[in-house]
Write a protein that holds these residues in place. Structure first.
Motif, short mmCIF file in Angstrom:
data_model
loop_
_atom_site.label_atom_id
_atom_site.label_comp_id
_atom_site.label_asym_id
_atom_site.label_seq_id
_atom_site.Cartn_x
_atom_site.Cartn_y
_atom_site.Cartn_z
N GLN A 302 1.48 9.67 3.57
CA GLN A 302 1.50 9.05 2.39
C GLN A 302 2.51 7.66 2.25
N ASP A 303 3.50 7.89 3.17
CA ASP A 303 4.53 6.71 3.29
C ASP A 303 3.97 5.55 4.22
N THR A 362 8.87 1.01 -3.13
CA THR A 362 8.59 2.24 -2.81
C THR A 362 7.38 1.95 -1.51
N ASP A 364 5.41 4.79 -0.94
CA ASP A 364 4.34 6.04 -1.27
C ASP A 364 3.17 5.23 -1.60
N LEU A 365 2.11 5.43 -0.79
CA LEU A 365 0.70 4.89 -1.06
C LEU A 365 0.14 5.12 -2.17
N ARG A 366 0.32 6.25 -2.87
CA ARG A 366 -0.06 6.60 -4.03
C ARG A 366 0.35 5.70 -5.18
N GLU A 367 1.65 5.66 -4.92
CA GLU A 367 2.25 4.54 -6.11
C GLU A 367 1.92 3.14 -5.93
N GLU A 369 -0.93 2.21 -4.66
CA GLU A 369 -2.41 2.25 -4.94
C GLU A 369 -2.69 1.83 -6.57
N ARG A 370 -1.63 2.27 -7.33
CA ARG A 370 -1.67 2.20 -8.94
C ARG A 370 -1.10 0.65 -8.92
N ARG A 434 -7.77 2.99 5.56
CA ARG A 434 -6.98 3.72 4.30
C ARG A 434 -5.99 3.15 3.86
N ARG A 438 -5.57 1.53 -0.05
CA ARG A 438 -4.59 1.97 -0.83
C ARG A 438 -3.40 1.05 -1.52
N GLY A 442 -5.62 -1.36 -4.94
CA GLY A 442 -6.21 -0.46 -5.99
C GLY A 442 -6.05 -1.24 -7.54
#
Length: 510
Positions: A302-303, A362, A364-367, A369-370, A434, A438, A442
């Motif tokens: 995720q990093d 950041t 973090d791929l989740r952040e 992506e947003r 991937r 992301r 996103g």
């Protein structure tokens, strides 16, 4: 000309370190001029070596410790000249991507140029004791660059890198001194040591000890764990040098020192557990495991920076596998992969560390992506798409030609390993796709700064001229070698098919 790459780098480090305290702008330009001078000198040196057909050119030869046969002997052949050019390009790009550093600017660039000078010294040393001295000199600035300017458990990452480096160095020194004493040699010169007769009993344990000592720095599985930790903790320029050239010091030591010095260690030995075997088989299997393992771990990270860190472990596995195929194609692919990965990894770390993290704060791929950074940072997104395609082995880029050579060598020596390695190539495309999707594509609300974004949107600063220049420099090398790989292959082929390495090829057994 090539020997001056060392002197210019160290003189630049000294000048930067003594620069007046309030002259940060001058420090940056002095560092850039020193790095650019080294790059130009390395390019001129490569041209001269190419004109000589890749043959060894003696640059300096002065007695240093004559009682032990230690000399200050510098030289360059096609192999060392190519890697010197890689060092020059990575140094210039590293300075450009560090242009906005504000904390202890003098110390940062002094240590950076110290590391660059030591790397040049390793590639150009043809006295093995001098080689070891430069190899050790490169460890010190690595620690401080990470511990002072790094992030994400920087003290732990710096200490782990240095600990692994020192353990590997100790193994190299033990094997080197054993070969010196057992052969009765009166010189640490590369030609003299390689030509000396080291007893087979020493060679059979000396080869795995020295090869492993170097391979630790090259990221061989399962001793690879320092690499992603160190890459993530390091500042951008240090990450670029670590992945781009420092890991190549280990692979270069394997090819330049361990393999020709302990040539009989490449031959088969008898095991009471499974009969005949050979050290190349053992290390080739470990390299293939590293290729697949690094890709699998990168696929679930995720990093963002950890994705690139584990991808470096996977791609360095191609280098070590190419060396252990004991074929001409494999060796040429390994050298081309050293150069290719040095450019690609440096570019990927620059995008992630400088263009993305320093703006989005950041990884973090989740952040990410947003946020959807592709709209706010189109240059960064486009650069990562091209660098990611090169990393995944897309035709037209340097990574494709390097991996094809390694796979051909692996198929000639052991087809099963070639098939498993092919799975690693597919996984490489998966984790790059991937991460790219992301991080940049996103559905976020990030806008370029000053673009009239809505109040709720997050604005990021545009990419600077220095970052654009560094990216274009690295990407240009990736495309150039993808279209014209003979720039590297033609100059290293005479070395890898010459007397020393030709003898290893003729004695190879699988």
């Amino acid at each position: 000309m090539l020997s001056w790459t060392i002197y210019v780098s160290f003189l630049g480090a000294l000048l930067v370190g003594l620069w007046p305290g309030r002259g940060a702008a001058g420090v940056r330009w002095v560092a850039l001029l020193a790095a650019a001078a080294g790059a130009v000198l390395s390019g001129v040196g490569l041209w001269e070596v190419t004109r000589a057909g890749g043959a060894l050119q003696l640059l300096a030869d002065v007695a240093w410790v004559p009682e032990l046969g230690i000399r200050y002997r510098l030289g360059a052949d096609g192999l060392s000249a190519v890697l010197a050019v890689l060092t020059g390009v990575a140094a210039v790009a590293g300075v450009l991507f560090s242009w906005n550093i504000e904390t202890r600017v003098r110390e940062f660039f002094a240590l950076f140029l110290w590391l660059v000078g030591a790397v040049y010294g390793v590639f150009l040393s043809f006295d093995l004791f001098l080689f070891f001295v430069f190899y050790e000199l490169a460890i010190v600035p690595k620690y401080f660059l990470i511990a002072i300017w790094g992030s994400t458990r920087r003290e732990y990452g710096a200490m782990k890198l240095v600990l692994y480096s020192f353990v590997g160095s100790a193994m190299v020194l033990v094997a080197l001194l054993a070969a010196y004493v057992a052969s009765g040699a009166h010189s640490f010169g590369w030609g003299e040591m390689v030509g000396a007769s080291v007893p087979r009993s020493v060679q059979m344990w000396g080869f795995p000890v020295m090869f492993l000592g170097f391979a630790i720095l090259a990221g061989l599985w399962p001793w690879h764990t320092w690499a992603p930790t160190g890459h993530v903790a390091a500042p951008t320029a240090a990450s670029m040098l670590l992945a781009g050239v420092v890991m190549k010091l280990g692979a270069y030591g394997c090819l330049r020192v361990a393999m020709p010095l302990f040539g009989e260690g490449l031959w088969p030995w008898r095991s009471e557990w499974w009969g005949l075997g050979s050290w190349p088989e053992v290390f080739a299997v470990l390299a293939v495991v590293g290729i697949v393992w690094g890709a699998l771990v990168a696929l679930v990270q995720q990093d963002f920076k950890f994705v690139i860190g584990y991808s470096s472990v996977s791609h360095m596995g191609f280098v070590l596998l190419g060396l252990m195929t004991l074929t001409g194609a494999g060796w040429q692919g390994a050298v081309l992969q050293m150069v290719s990965h040095g450019l690609i990894a440096g570019l990927l770390f620059a995008v992630v560390g400088r263009m993305v993290y320093d703006r989005a704060h950041t990884r973090d791929l989740r952040e990410l992506e947003r946020m959807g950074l592709g709209r706010a940072l189109p240059f960064a997104a486009g650069t990562f798409v091209l660098a990611g395609a090169a990393s995944a082995g897309m035709p037209g880029f340097s990574g494709f030609m390097a991996e094809v050579h390694v796979l051909l060598g692996a198929w000639q020596s052991h087809p099963v390993l070639a098939v498993v390695t092919g799975a690693g190539v597919l996984l490489g495309a998966a984790y790059i796709w991937r991460a790219m999707q992301r991080a940049f594509f996103g559905g976020g609300s990030v806008e370029p700064a000053g673009a009239g974004a809505a109040p709720a949107a997050v604005a990021v600063a545009p990419v600077t001229w220095a970052e654009r220049a560094g990216a274009v420099l690295l990407l240009g090398g990736v495309v150039l070698l993808g279209v014209w790989p003979r720039l590297v292959l033609d100059v290293v082929a005479p070395v890898l098919t010459g007397e020393v390495y030709g003898r290893l090829l003729r004695g190879a057994w699988w």
